[in-house]
Design a protein around this motif. Structure first.
Motif, PDB file in Angstrom:
ATOM      1  N   ILE C 126     -17.238 -20.671  -0.721  1.00 14.46           N
ATOM      2  CA  ILE C 126     -17.859 -19.356  -0.601  1.00 14.46           C
ATOM      3  C   ILE C 126     -19.216 -19.560   0.053  1.00 14.46           C
ATOM      4  O   ILE C 126     -19.862 -20.585  -0.149  1.00 14.46           O
ATOM      5  N   ALA C 127     -19.648 -18.543   0.783  1.00  9.20           N
ATOM      6  CA  ALA C 127     -20.949 -18.669   1.441  1.00  9.20           C
ATOM      7  C   ALA C 127     -22.054 -18.759   0.400  1.00  9.20           C
ATOM      8  O   ALA C 127     -21.920 -18.280  -0.731  1.00  9.20           O
ATOM      9  N   ARG C 128     -23.128 -19.383   0.784  1.00 13.24           N
ATOM     10  CA  ARG C 128     -24.235 -19.481  -0.162  1.00 13.24           C
ATOM     11  C   ARG C 128     -24.939 -18.150  -0.296  1.00 13.24           C
ATOM     12  O   ARG C 128     -25.392 -17.577   0.671  1.00 13.24           O
ATOM     13  N   GLN C 133     -22.902 -20.820  -6.485  1.00 14.86           N
ATOM     14  CA  GLN C 133     -22.005 -21.474  -7.448  1.00 14.86           C
ATOM     15  C   GLN C 133     -22.683 -22.618  -8.179  1.00 14.86           C
ATOM     16  O   GLN C 133     -22.286 -22.950  -9.294  1.00 14.86           O
ATOM     17  N   GLN C 134     -23.706 -23.209  -7.583  1.00 12.74           N
ATOM     18  CA  GLN C 134     -24.330 -24.312  -8.312  1.00 12.74           C
ATOM     19  C   GLN C 134     -25.003 -23.806  -9.582  1.00 12.74           C
ATOM     20  O   GLN C 134     -25.274 -24.582 -10.484  1.00 12.74           O
ATOM     21  N   PHE C 135     -25.262 -22.510  -9.640  1.00  9.15           N
ATOM     22  CA  PHE C 135     -25.839 -21.951 -10.856  1.00  9.15           C
ATOM     23  C   PHE C 135     -24.768 -21.452 -11.808  1.00  9.15           C
ATOM     24  O   PHE C 135     -24.825 -21.712 -13.007  1.00  9.15           O
TER      25      PHE C 135
END
Lengths: 601, 396, 285
Positions: C126-128, C133-135
């Motif tokens: 998915i686009a940043r 997603q890292q959160f």
């Protein structure tokens, strides 16, 4: 009297053969010789390694008292090395204060180290083992971070130049001899402490804390003293380290170094001086034998630690303990000599009873003891019996201060005993033994008994450190008294044997000998006959009666009704925390309820 | 401590030498020992690993061509593990134990700070590539030479680029908490101020911190127009680049060479984040105006390809520096032999050693051998076959 | 600024909470704290990067293999470092044996994997965006573990068995529960949770061997503050720790932030050694 006394000196042939002090000193003398003559055969490179080993040992010798003897898992001690290194270097460099001579800077570093050793170590008194270990790791990180951040003083990441000691210690070999000298002095001092009541008290705190408290050992004071000493010595090592490196930056004080110190002690064996000394030398030298080992050095240390913990928990010291490999006789009998008690216990203490008045204590919803009245008179044996869970041990724990009653009072000579002061009971000459023997397994029987007499020593920690006359007098007296106590309970032939080799019954008698060292006015025995043979129970009974005859008031908590009825002057029967019956043995034996509930027809 | 096997071997070797005095031919075939103190493992090992590839190649080539006066070069390697303590131990072994003729290294400043005085006491010539300014001192350490730029040279080039070429006046300077990082910030902030720039943010941050957004937000709110990071830690640098990209903040990042390394590139979230990143680099290994590399560098790249040496996870100039160093040492020894005073004397008069990485020159008063004009700024995302193009606006 | 602190703080707080739960699960099974909890977290990230980024496996397979690796390490911890010392009289040997094992694994990883942080693959393509997603990956992982453990303990037989062994070891054995197998299973479960923490946090923390000592310390703080064996307390304390740490980072900057966090930790611990929610410890005499 002298002939009797000489018969009890440990140097006479006994179970393990004579243990002369010279043979114990031999390995140290050998190392001393090698160290002094080292420049003759070691080159410049091994000179650096040897100097480093000496510097590390200076720190480890002090940490050994904390970890090896005191059993505190202080993993982050590199913090003190860092403090000592920076304090010395900054004071000598003169960028904050006017430049000081190196020796003075080193002395100031020692004071700073002592203070911080205390700060880092004190949480040990409040926290459980693992928690304390983690906090020391945290301290190590913090000190490094501060060294990095406080750039105006420490130079931050760029660091600061190390001190250079004046001639004759400026050259490589000169500096080596300086470090070697400091290391030798530290070895001597810590060996003195190990063979003093402080060293034994530390091992008692480590392995048998409840027994240590019962013997009057105050954990905070003792640990505090040891943290001060250990911190000071570690800081001195830091100053020497800075001189060896000639320039220090925060990245030299790695956690790996801290682990090295800690593992050296564990590999060497706890409660030993020689073991950790050899361990330190081993771990310093090991990576230098092969270049590839350098990268794997911490991995190797960890493997060594795991192997030691799983296979040889006693470490190198256990491997070198040849004395305790010799087999013991298999048919050993415990033959007490009650006639010696008079010499051991001295004159009968002041009259005055130990009384419990309407004492009650509940744990949650369970009434452990409920409205208990009890009186222990000097010179008499009082038995306390009852089914499991009736509150016998709880009562004993209340008297000896491990539990605090919620209602009622415990009085001695009419004055109420202070609560929360269980280590003060020993000073009031109230001694006890435990349901499961609490002894220091890795120490000898004699040393275990000497622990009982810790509070009778007069010498201070510093006097022990320097082996001053009063310390030596204390030791001699303590040793003689302990041998006498062992003879009184019938175990003097096992005096030099490591305590964890003894049979269960022998351990029970050892505990009694230890308790007798206090010359108690009151002796509390918690199921002393459990696990004893019929013959041994007989001898135990005779011993207890003899102890009472010398004026001590004895409380015996027991399951063996025969023993109780044989030796007690009064008996109290508990059931579910309440008194079921109290009176003379004859009365109790006939008491209908007691017979129904407990004794059987 | 008993006499070790190594000690016994050394004395046996000495005995053999003495007995062979009548046969100089045998003594002449003894290898020349060069001590080497890289950090191949540990937290600051990326430089050491890169340099190592170059050194090994150069020594192989020299030995294959017959060595120096028929004597083979032998590299005695002691991995310092990025630890100054191990560096000191290693240096002691190389000098007293192995009795090497010359030491190359350490490659990290923290380790060099401890080792330079030790090598000086042992009267052993030393060449090292560390940048911290205080690491050479011709008076205190007459035998210590540096074949790399100093912090002043590096910072000077970067700072001039930001202030004079990019014309940014408000600058944020950030480093990690290593010795190199903190020394750099301390040196560069006054330099920037002296150039008339306004340092609106200055900070040292733990390289392991996973989130640098607060720091960049602070820079942004202070009005920074350029970010200057100084660290050899690829993780740290990549986080700065990534955060700038996530924030969509259009400011140039100008700083340490590692900004352009393969390791940093691998940790980027998006390749476009590498735009407007201008690390230091060195003219000889960069593409000149016409997109061409010098012949010397092309020949070097061919040699690397033939030797199958990987460049993608490191920086070309590290490999080049590693390659040049033993060649410079061999050159010195070919001319004057292996005695320490001779080597030092030769280096003190070295007008130009034409290395792949740079043209090194020393005098008796100047032991920092890298020329100012060969320190340049490049554009990170112009990386092609290991080399970079010069940054925009940079003169020829 | 505030959203940055909150999102990072909660995310990293969830990672700390998961490591704390790892500690707790091991503790419940054996009354022992193991130094390997932080190492498990580190391995979750390293194994994930190894399988997916370096060896090119699909994300799902790499994920399962990483968790399996955690389970294996958990069982190894039990067999090698915990079981042999439970029998001994010296209660503190487990500190040393688990420390040794944790060190061995960390050093091995440093030498064989890398001493520098390596990239962790992007798990979902998915686009940043703002809430990346890292959160939310760590937050999702934490929620799943908490819910999963609740279901396990309340509604399955083996969960009840775990609770029994944790509550009263002797009684459980007297009832015939297979204590050793249950302990091994607990350690395997702890291994999975630890590896999950590292995997979910991989995009934030990268695959780095030095995550191990960091997680060992910061993962233990919620245990100490929340009370030993208390998972709910651990989660709350973990989140608070994460937020506090990020706020400190912002207010005082990197170096001092860790000093501040540690000082607060030790002050709280000295004031309440059993944790803010734990029960006082009665000693057997």
């Amino acid at each position: 009297m002298d002939t009797q006394a000489t018969q009890l000196r440990p140097s006479h042939p006994n179970v393990l053969g004579s243990a002369s002090p010279f043979s114990a000193a031999l390995p140290f003398l050998a190392l001393l010789l090698v160290g002094i003559s080292f420049p003759l055969f070691g080159g410049g490179y091994w000179g650096v390694i040897a100097t480093r080993a000496c510097v590390y040992w200076v720190l480890v010798s002090g940490l050994n008292l904390v970890v090896g003897f005191g059993g505190q898992i202080a993993i982050g001690w590199v913090a003190l090395l860092t403090l000592g290194a920076y304090t010395t270097s900054v004071l000598v460099a003169g960028n904050v204060t006017p430049a000081l001579p190196p020796y003075l800077a080193l002395a100031i570093a020692a004071v700073v180290g002592a203070i911080f050793g205390l700060i880092i170590g004190l949480p040990a008194l409040r926290l459980r083992t693992f928690y304390f270990a983690i906090t020391t790791l945290g301290f190590a990180t913090i000190v490094t971070q501060v060294a990095l951040a406080w750039q105006s003083v420490t130079g931050g990441g760029v660091g600061v130049a190390g001190p250079i000691f004046p001639e004759p210690f400026a050259s490589q070999w000169g500096f080596y001899y300086f470090c070697f000298g400091v290391a030798a002095i530290c070895t001597w001092m810590t060996a003195n402490v190990a063979a003093s009541r402080f060293g034994r008290a530390l091992t008692a705190i480590r392995d048998a804390e409840v027994a240590a408290e019962a013997s009057g050992i105050a954990k905070p004071a003792l640990l505090g003293t040891v943290f001060l000493f250990s911190g000071a010595v570690a800081a001195v090592a830091g100053g020497l380290f800075a001189a060896l490196q000639s320039y220090i930056t925060p990245d030299a004080f790695t956690l790996d170094l801290s682990i090295l110190f800690f593992i050296a002690i564990l590999i060497g064996g706890r409660g030993s001086i020689l073991g950790p000394l050899l361990g330190t030398i081993l771990l310093t030298v090991l990576p230098e034998f092969a270049a590839p080992l350098v990268a794997w050095s911490t991995f190797l240390y960890a493997v060594l630690l795991l192997v030691i913990v799983l296979a040889i928990p006693g470490g190198i010291a256990e491997i070198l303990d040849f004395k305790n490999r010799r087999p013991l006789e298999s048919d050993r009998a415990i033959v007490p000599r009650p006639d010696l008690l008079e010499r051991l216990l001295g004159a009968p203490p002041d009259a005055g009873a130990l009384t419990l008045e309407q004492v009650a204590l509940s744990f949650g919803g369970v009434h452990a003891i409920d409205g208990l009245d009890l009186e222990i008179r000097p010179g008499q044996v009082h038995g306390l019996i009852g089914p499991n869970g009736s509150g016998k041990t709880t009562t004993l724990n209340v008297i000896s201060g491990y539990y605090t009653q919620q209602r009622g009072a415990v009085r001695l000579h009419g004055a109420a005993l202070p609560v929360f002061a269980r280590h003060r009971r020993a000073h009031m000459r109230i001694a006890r033994t435990f349901q499961t023997p609490r002894i220091v397994g890795s120490a000898s029987v004699l040393e275990n008994v000497m622990i009982g007499g810790t509070i009778d020593g007069e010498g201070t920690f510093v006097e022990s450190l320097l082996s001053l006359p009063r310390h030596r007098r204390d030791e001699a007296t303590l040793r003689d008294t302990a041998m006498l106590a062992l003879a009184a309970v019938g175990l003097e032939r096992l005096a030099p044997v490591r305590a964890d080799r003894l049979q269960h019954s022998e351990l029970r008698f050892t505990e009694i000998a230890r308790a007798l060292m206090l010359r108690p006015a009151f002796l509390l025995l918690d199921e002393p006959a459990a696990g004893l043979s019929a013959e041994e129970i007989q001898r135990l009974g005779a011993l207890i009666l003899a102890i009472a005859r010398s004026g001590t008031g004895v409380l015996v908590v027991e399951h063996h009704p025969d023993l109780i009825f044989d030796i007690c002057h009064h008996v109290t029967v508990l059931n579910l925390g309440k008194i079921l019956a109290a009176g003379t043995p004859a009365e109790i034996r006939a008491h209908r309820e007691v017979v129904n509930a407990y004794l059987g027809a | 401590m008993a006499i070790t096997r190594r000690q016994a071997l050394v004395s046996a070797g000495a005995a053999a030498l003495v007995s062979g005095l009548g046969k100089p031919a045998i003594a002449a075939k003894e290898p020349i020992l060069i001590g080497y103190l890289p950090a191949l493992t540990g937290p600051s090992s990326s430089t050491g690993v890169g340099i190592n590839r170059g050194i090994q190649l150069a020594v192989q080539e020299i030995n294959a061509a017959g060595g120096v006066d028929g004597r083979q070069l032998e590299l005695i390697t002691r991995d310092t593990q990025s630890d100054p303590t191990k560096a000191v131990n290693g240096a002691a072994e190389l000098t007293h134990g192995q009795k090497v003729s010359v030491v190359f290294g350490p490659v990290n400043s923290g380790e060099s700070l401890a080792v330079v005085p030790l090598l000086a006491r042992a009267n052993t010539p030393q060449i090292h590539p560390c940048w911290v300014d205080t690491l050479t001192d011709p008076k205190k350490y007459p035998m210590c030479f540096r074949n790399a730029p100093t912090n002043q040279q590096i910072g000077g080039a970067a700072n001039r680029y930001v202030v004079e070429v990019l014309k940014r006046k408000k600058v944020a300077v950030i480093s990690d908490t290593t010795g190199y990082g903190t020394a750099s910030v301390n040196a560069y902030v006054p330099m920037l101020k002296g150039m008339g720039a306004d340092v609106v943010y200055q900070g040292n941050v733990d390289a392991a911190n996973p989130d640098l957004k607060p720091e960049l937000l602070r820079m942004q709110s202070a009005g920074a127009e350029a970010i200057m990071p100084w660290s050899v830690n690829a993780g740290f640098l990549s986080r700065i680049i990534n955060t700038r990209g996530q924030m969509g903040w259009d400011v140039p990042i100008v700083g340490q060479t590692t900004l352009g390394s393969g390791q940093t590139q691998a940790l980027l979230e998006k390749p476009d984040y590498w735009a407007k990143v201008y690390p230091n680099n060195f003219r000889p290994v960069c593409y000149a105006a016409g997109g061409k590399l010098s012949d010397r560098t092309n020949a070097f790249l061919d040699r690397l390809k033939n030797a199958k040496i990987d460049m993608r996870d490191t920086l070309l100039w590290w490999i080049a520096l590693g390659y040049d160093s033993p060649r410079m040492i061999a050159e010195a020894m070919k001319n004057v032999g292996t005695e320490p005073e001779q080597i030092v004397g030769y280096l003190n008069k070295l007008k130009e050693f034409p290395g792949v990485y740079g043209d090194i020159a020393f005098t008796a008063d100047k032991h920092d051998g890298y020329p100012d004009n060969e320190v340049v700024m490049v554009e990170a995302n112009s990386l092609k076959d290991g080399a970079f193009s010069l940054a925009p606006g940079y003169g020829a | 600024m505030v959203e940055s602190i909150v999102s990072t703080g909660v995310a990293i707080g969830c990672i700390y909470a998961l490591i704390a739960i790892t500690y707790n699960v091991m503790f419940s099974a054996s009354r022992v704290f193991s130094f390997t909890a932080g190492t498990l977290g580190m391995l979750g990230g390293v194994l994930g990067s190894l399988f997916i980024a370096r060896m090119g496996m699909p994300v799902a397979i790499g994920f399962l293999l990483a968790l399996a690796g955690g389970a294996v390490l958990g069982i190894v911890t039990e067999i090698v470092a915990v079981r042999p010392v439970l029998k001994s009289l010296d209660q503190h040997l487990y500190v040393l044996s688990t420390l040794a094992l944790a060190l061995m694994i960390q050093q091995f990883t440093a030498i064989e994997w890398s001493t520098e942080p390596q990239p962790f693959p992007r798990l979902f393509d998915i686009a940043r965006g703002g809430f990346d997603q890292q959160f939310w990956l760590p937050m999702l992982a934490c929620t799943l573990v908490i819910v999963g453990l609740e279901l396990l303990y309340r509604h399955t037989l083996i969960g009840h068995a775990f609770l029994a062994v944790a509550e009263d070891n002797f009684a459980a054995r007297a009832l015939g529960l297979p204590e050793r197998s249950l302990r091994m299973a607990s350690f395997a479960l702890a291994g999975v949770i630890g590896a999950l923490a590292g995997f979910a946090g991989g995009e934030m923390l990268l695959a780095f061997f030095a995550n191990a000592p960091m997680l060992t310390f910061y993962g233990f703080v919620p245990v100490a503050l929340g009370g030993m064996g208390n998972n709910r307390g651990a989660v709350v304390a973990g989140l608070l720790l994460g937020l506090f740490q990020q706020a400190a980072n912002f207010l005082v900057g990197g170096i001092f932030a860790s000093v501040v966090v540690f000082t607060m930790f030790i002050i709280v611990l000295l004031a309440r050694p059993e944790g803010l929610a734990g029960a006082t410890f009665q000693r057997r005499v």
